[in-house]
Motif scaffolding. Structure first.
Motif, mmCIF file in Angstrom:
data_model
loop_
_atom_site.group_PDB
_atom_site.id
_atom_site.type_symbol
_atom_site.label_atom_id
_atom_site.label_comp_id
_atom_site.label_asym_id
_atom_site.label_seq_id
_atom_site.Cartn_x
_atom_site.Cartn_y
_atom_site.Cartn_z
ATOM 1 N N GLU A 51 45.880 52.416 31.274
ATOM 2 C CA GLU A 51 45.245 51.356 32.075
ATOM 3 C C GLU A 51 46.290 50.546 32.850
ATOM 4 O OE1 GLU A 51 42.565 49.165 29.519
ATOM 5 O OE2 GLU A 51 41.325 50.948 29.174
ATOM 6 N N ALA A 52 47.459 50.330 32.239
ATOM 7 C CA ALA A 52 48.521 49.593 32.948
ATOM 8 C C ALA A 52 48.988 50.399 34.165
ATOM 9 C CB ALA A 52 49.689 49.319 32.015
ATOM 10 N N GLY A 53 49.061 51.720 33.997
ATOM 11 C CA GLY A 53 49.448 52.581 35.119
ATOM 12 C C GLY A 53 48.452 52.453 36.262
ATOM 13 N N TRP A 54 47.184 52.500 35.918
ATOM 14 C CA TRP A 54 46.155 52.413 36.971
ATOM 15 C C TRP A 54 46.109 51.023 37.599
ATOM 16 C CZ3 TRP A 54 45.572 56.516 39.247
ATOM 17 C CH2 TRP A 54 45.350 57.733 38.608
ATOM 18 N N SER A 55 46.379 49.983 36.809
ATOM 19 C CA SER A 55 46.394 48.623 37.387
ATOM 20 C C SER A 55 47.504 48.519 38.430
ATOM 21 C CB SER A 55 46.624 47.571 36.296
ATOM 22 O OG SER A 55 45.492 47.509 35.473
ATOM 23 N N LEU A 56 48.633 49.159 38.141
ATOM 24 C CA LEU A 56 49.748 49.123 39.092
ATOM 25 C C LEU A 56 49.385 49.863 40.387
ATOM 26 C CD1 LEU A 56 53.355 49.220 38.015
ATOM 27 C CD2 LEU A 56 52.749 50.728 39.863
ATOM 28 N N SER A 116 40.223 60.230 33.848
ATOM 29 C CA SER A 116 39.856 58.955 33.203
ATOM 30 C C SER A 116 38.345 58.824 33.030
ATOM 31 C CB SER A 116 40.354 57.777 34.053
ATOM 32 O OG SER A 116 39.480 57.580 35.166
ATOM 33 N N ARG A 117 37.586 59.825 33.508
ATOM 34 C CA ARG A 117 36.142 59.623 33.643
ATOM 35 C C ARG A 117 35.429 59.317 32.330
ATOM 36 N NH1 ARG A 117 37.333 64.866 33.720
ATOM 37 N NH2 ARG A 117 35.944 66.381 32.719
ATOM 38 N N ASN A 118 35.914 59.835 31.216
ATOM 39 C CA ASN A 118 35.261 59.554 29.928
ATOM 40 C C ASN A 118 36.091 58.616 29.056
ATOM 41 O OD1 ASN A 118 33.030 61.236 30.489
ATOM 42 N ND2 ASN A 118 34.254 63.038 30.007
ATOM 43 N N VAL A 150 38.734 54.892 36.044
ATOM 44 C CA VAL A 150 39.313 54.258 37.242
ATOM 45 C C VAL A 150 38.261 53.610 38.145
ATOM 46 C CG1 VAL A 150 41.422 55.630 37.421
ATOM 47 C CG2 VAL A 150 39.340 56.445 38.531
ATOM 48 N N THR A 151 37.035 54.103 38.045
ATOM 49 C CA THR A 151 35.986 53.541 38.899
ATOM 50 C C THR A 151 35.667 52.081 38.533
ATOM 51 O OG1 THR A 151 34.504 54.733 37.417
ATOM 52 C CG2 THR A 151 34.848 55.690 39.589
ATOM 53 N N ALA A 152 36.251 51.589 37.434
ATOM 54 C CA ALA A 152 36.050 50.181 37.066
ATOM 55 C C ALA A 152 36.944 49.253 37.901
ATOM 56 C CB ALA A 152 36.335 49.980 35.581
ATOM 57 N N TRP A 153 37.974 49.829 38.590
ATOM 58 C CA TRP A 153 38.823 49.014 39.478
ATOM 59 C C TRP A 153 38.266 49.200 40.898
ATOM 60 C CZ3 TRP A 153 41.103 51.508 35.307
ATOM 61 C CH2 TRP A 153 42.085 50.842 34.570
ATOM 62 N N PRO A 154 37.853 48.121 41.579
ATOM 63 C CA PRO A 154 37.214 48.303 42.894
ATOM 64 C C PRO A 154 38.069 49.071 43.909
ATOM 65 C CG PRO A 154 36.961 46.038 42.126
ATOM 66 C CD PRO A 154 37.862 46.720 41.137
ATOM 67 N N THR A 155 39.368 48.775 43.972
ATOM 68 C CA THR A 155 40.190 49.472 44.980
ATOM 69 C C THR A 155 40.350 50.941 44.617
ATOM 70 O OG1 THR A 155 41.364 47.403 45.352
ATOM 71 C CG2 THR A 155 42.374 49.392 46.248
ATOM 72 N N ALA A 181 39.181 56.693 45.259
ATOM 73 C CA ALA A 181 38.660 57.950 44.703
ATOM 74 C C ALA A 181 37.522 58.480 45.578
ATOM 75 C CB ALA A 181 38.184 57.735 43.267
ATOM 76 N N ASP A 182 36.645 57.588 46.004
ATOM 77 C CA ASP A 182 35.505 58.018 46.833
ATOM 78 C C ASP A 182 35.996 58.639 48.143
ATOM 79 O OD1 ASP A 182 33.755 57.170 44.922
ATOM 80 O OD2 ASP A 182 33.198 55.311 45.936
ATOM 81 N N ARG A 183 37.032 58.028 48.720
ATOM 82 C CA ARG A 183 37.577 58.538 49.985
ATOM 83 C C ARG A 183 38.154 59.946 49.767
ATOM 84 N NH1 ARG A 183 41.521 54.797 50.546
ATOM 85 N NH2 ARG A 183 39.812 53.310 50.639
#
Ligand code: GSH
Length: 211
Positions: free
Chosen positions: A135-140, A171-173, A178-183, A188-190
């Motif tokens: 989670e720290a990696g994804w926050s960065l 991270s999906r399960n 990652v979809t919990a972080w708006p950016t 991901a959608d793009r």
């Protein structure tokens, strides 16, 4: 012609994605994991770690997904997957490739394969520590994209985004996908709109986290 030894949805998917983005001719060989040393002795000769991916390039087998991705980007400069050597973006390219592969890729492996840490199931404290690292990696990454996206190296899509996309899917399960972080969600959608992603799903027979 490349040969990719793969397993659907595994670390081989980023190499497969790169081949599709590049439009290079390739041949696929499906590998069942974990491999059975008796049944798969021939595969162990190609990849002594018994993992996927393995990519055969000019008749020689190589492993490590991020390295294979960088190799393909370098061998096919017209695809624009890597900033040219010596360019202003090259340091950031190295930085993010290695950050994703080590701070996320290696930690995911421990999360998904507790056997690497010597147990069949992770102890709650270890599980929690790995979750917090991921989670720290994804926050960065989220903060980096919010400050200067839309892609990891700024305006242009590169191989770094392919690596990030594969790890985002993993991270999906997890407790916090990652979809919990708006950016990250918008990022991901793009990326999931790219034709290579859709083609990969068709070929590998994937369903979850398609779009
Ligand atoms: N660091 C390697 C990790 C490869 C890896 O962990 N592959 C997994 C699938 S995602 C695998 O082959 N697991 C089977 C096993 O280790 O027995 C890479 O990125 O290529």
């Amino acid at each position: 012609m490349y040969t990719l030894y793969y397993h659907p949805g595994s670390a081989s998917m980023v190499v497969h994605l790169a081949l599709l983005e590049i439009g290079a001719p390739y041949h696929l060989e499906k590998v069942d994991v974990p491999i059975d040393p008796q049944r798969d002795a021939a595969y162990l000769k190609l990849n002594p770690r018994g993992q996927v991916p393995t990519l055969v390039v000019d008749g020689k087998p190589y492993f490590e997904s991020a390295a294979l991705l960088m190799l393909l980007a370098e061998r096919h400069p017209d695809a624009g997957l890597a900033p040219p050597a010596g360019s202003l973006l090259r340091p950031a390219y190295y930085q993010w490739m290695f950050f994703l592969a080590t701070a996320l890729g290696a930690v995911y492996r421990q999360w998904f394969m507790p056997g690497d840490l010597g147990s069949t199931e992770l102890a709650p404290s270890v599980r929690d520590a790995l979750r917090r690292k991921i989670e720290a990696g994804w926050s960065l990454v989220d903060a980096h994209l919010a400050a200067g996206g839309p892609y990891m190296l700024g305006a242009e899509f590169t191989a770094v985004d392919l690596l990030a996309l594969m790890y985002m899917r993993w991270s999906r399960n997890m407790p916090k996908p990652v979809t919990a972080w708006p950016t990250l969600r918008a990022y991901a959608d793009r990326l999931r709109e790219r034709p290579s992603w859709k083609k990969l799903y068709e070929i590998e027979g994937l369903t979850e986290w398609a779009s």
